[in-house]
Design an enzyme around this catalytic site. Structure first.
Site, short mmCIF file in Angstrom:
data_model
loop_
_atom_site.label_atom_id
_atom_site.label_comp_id
_atom_site.label_asym_id
_atom_site.label_seq_id
_atom_site.Cartn_x
_atom_site.Cartn_y
_atom_site.Cartn_z
N GLU A 1 -26.89 37.35 123.55
CA GLU A 1 -26.89 35.92 123.86
C GLU A 1 -26.80 35.71 125.36
O GLU A 1 -25.73 35.85 125.96
CB GLU A 1 -25.70 35.22 123.17
CG GLU A 1 -25.74 33.71 123.38
CD GLU A 1 -24.58 32.97 122.76
OE1 GLU A 1 -23.90 33.53 121.90
OE2 GLU A 1 -24.35 31.82 123.16
N LYS B 1 -12.35 39.53 105.66
CA LYS B 1 -13.73 39.18 106.05
C LYS B 1 -14.23 37.87 105.48
O LYS B 1 -15.42 37.70 105.26
CB LYS B 1 -14.68 40.34 105.68
CG LYS B 1 -14.29 41.66 106.32
CD LYS B 1 -15.17 42.81 105.95
CE LYS B 1 -14.65 44.09 106.61
NZ LYS B 1 -15.36 45.28 106.22
N ASP C 1 -14.60 46.33 113.43
CA ASP C 1 -15.41 45.94 112.28
C ASP C 1 -16.01 44.55 112.55
O ASP C 1 -15.29 43.55 112.56
CB ASP C 1 -14.53 45.90 111.02
CG ASP C 1 -15.38 45.79 109.77
OD1 ASP C 1 -16.46 45.16 109.84
OD2 ASP C 1 -14.97 46.32 108.72
N HIS D 1 -28.02 27.73 129.78
CA HIS D 1 -28.85 28.35 128.74
C HIS D 1 -30.32 28.33 129.14
O HIS D 1 -31.06 29.28 128.92
CB HIS D 1 -28.64 27.65 127.39
CG HIS D 1 -27.45 28.19 126.66
ND1 HIS D 1 -27.51 29.31 125.87
CD2 HIS D 1 -26.16 27.80 126.65
CE1 HIS D 1 -26.30 29.56 125.39
NE2 HIS D 1 -25.46 28.65 125.85
#
Ligand code: ADP
Length: 421
Positions: free
Chosen positions: A111, A241, A316, A412
């Site tokens: 990104e 998760k 993770d 951006h």
């Protein structure tokens, strides 16, 4: 170091194997045992290339140990994903585990503008004399789900659990040098009972260790002694998760806090903003906006920094969903300054186990000074948790400031859009 893995199997053998893999007559995980891990990776990749008519040569360029990666981290391996790593810093942090240090934090991301933005946050924090960070080892959780015949059996079952705490602990901890049971939190609904076991797992994230331990206590003790059946080793009350209120309220993994005082000068010179605008964006966006949306992320973008750091450091990545929970505070402090903080209740991190042993991930942990010390288990993971807090705070400050000055779209436009610079 970067190398294309070359094949040493005789051409006719490799061709037969690739053809069989591509045709599906040979399973990806059933390549002959005499082949090296690198050779298996190459053959599988070539089979995919042949089957789909695509070029996968970039996937085959790596320097990690394919034997280790394909046995511990990733089955049916065909190569690697290359994700650019940028660095932010110097970031000055003060905390129990980190001491008083200036460090650089590697972020793996695709990104554009994220690293530049977080880097500006680091500049603000360091110019302000550093952030104070702290981490609490809440513990990793696993909550198996049991089925009873109804309220009466549930009561008997829960009483049994309460009375057999020490026997349960002995089974759970087994002969592990690192796994310690912290507590058991039951929850009953109808004929269903969850036992939420909470563990200190030393420097490991602990999910494997906790799962194996839960399986052992259920098989050896709970089911035979109570006659109550375990339906699933994970009952989603863990809650691993998934975004979950139980994690938000009770915490999971490490609970992390970071805070900083920013004066008028730093706000203006580094963040190009001011206290009034920053406090207002925080209130209307992070607090009211999140409340209106029913979000549990009362923050601007913890997930961005957590994901980039987790991927770089072998954590993770699925637990980014947990690391996205939390509350950012920005309030007036002193003449035209602010107090800013992040509170992350659910940040599972590891200094050992999982992906932390792979080559690039290990080097990133080295760069962060995260090294397991056998004499002081748990210390390295706590250091990493404190670093996550500091980096997340840097990310929050910079994005919130960019929103006050309407800088976000411009950044951006400039940094994140290929072909339009
Ligand atoms: P996890 O349980 O976090 O999913 P693993 O299955 O890889 O990860 O378990 C971690 C392993 O590392 C365990 O076998 C544990 O005994 C070992 N280990 C070695 N040193 C430590 C340490 N300092 N803290 C925690 N675990 C450690």
């Amino acid at each position: 170091m970067s190398k294309m893995q070359t094949l040493r199997v005789p051409e006719n053998e490799s061709d037969t194997l690739v053809a069989a893999l591509a045709a599906g007559s040979l399973d990806m995980h059933r390549l002959p045992a005499h082949l090296s891990a690198d050779e298996k990776v190459t053959l599988r990749r070539q089979a995919m290339e042949r089957k789909r008519g695509v070029d996968l040569d970039h996937l085959g360029q790596y320097s990690l140990d394919a034997e280790q990666a394909s046995t511990q981290s990733c089955e049916n391996m065909i190569g690697v994903a290359q994700i650019p790593i940028g660095v932010i810093g110097p970031l000055r942090l003060r905390g129990e585990h980190i001491g008083d240090e200036e460090l650089h934090v590697p972020l793996a991301t695709t990104e554009g503008a994220l690293v530049a933005s977080a880097n500006r946050g680091c500049r603000a924090i360091t110019a302000a004399g550093g952030a104070w960070v702290s981490a609490e080892n809440v513990g990793i959780t696993r909550a198996p789900v049991f089925r009873t015949s109804g309220g009466q059996q549930t009561r008997t079952f829960l009483r049994w659990v309460e009375e057999h705490g020490e026997a349960i602990r002995a089974q759970l901890e087994g002969d592990s040098r690192f796994l310690r049971l912290l507590d058991i939190r039951p929850k009953a609904v109808g004929t269903t009972v969850f036992l939420r076991f909470r563990f200190d797992a030393g420097d490991a994230m602990g999910m494997n260790m906790a799962t194996i331990a839960c399986d052992r206590v259920i098989q050896n003790l709970i089911e035979p002694e109570t006659g109550v059946e375990c339906i699933s080793l994970s009952g989603n009350y863990c809650c691993d998760k998934k975004p979950a209120a139980v994690n938000f309220l009770e915490g999971r993994g490490k609970r992390v806090h970071a805070e900083v005082l920013l004066d008028k000068h730093v706000l203006e010179k580094v963040l190009k903003t001011n206290a009034r605008a920053l406090v207002e964006v925080q209130y209307r966006k992070n607090l009211l906006g999140s409340a209106a949306a029913g979000s549990m992320g009362f923050n601007a973008h913890y997930a961005n920094i957590v994901a980039a750091l987790f991927i770089a450091a072998g954590q993770d990545p699925a637990q980014v969903v947990e690391g996205s929970l939390g509350i950012t505070c920005v309030e007036h402090h002193g003449p035209e300054g602010v107090y800013a903080s992040v509170d992350m209740p659910d940040c599972p991190v590891a200094a050992i186990g999982g992906g932390t042993g792979l080559a690039t991930q290990r080097q990133v942990l080295d760069l962060l000074g995260v090294r397991v010390d056998a004499e002081r288990p748990g210390k390295a993971a706590m250091r990493l948790a404190e670093i996550v807090g500091g980096a997340v705070l840097a990310g929050e400050l910079s994005l919130l400031a960019a929103l006050t000055s309407r800088d976000l779209a411009r950044a951006h436009q400039r940094l994140g859009r290929s072909g339009e610079r």
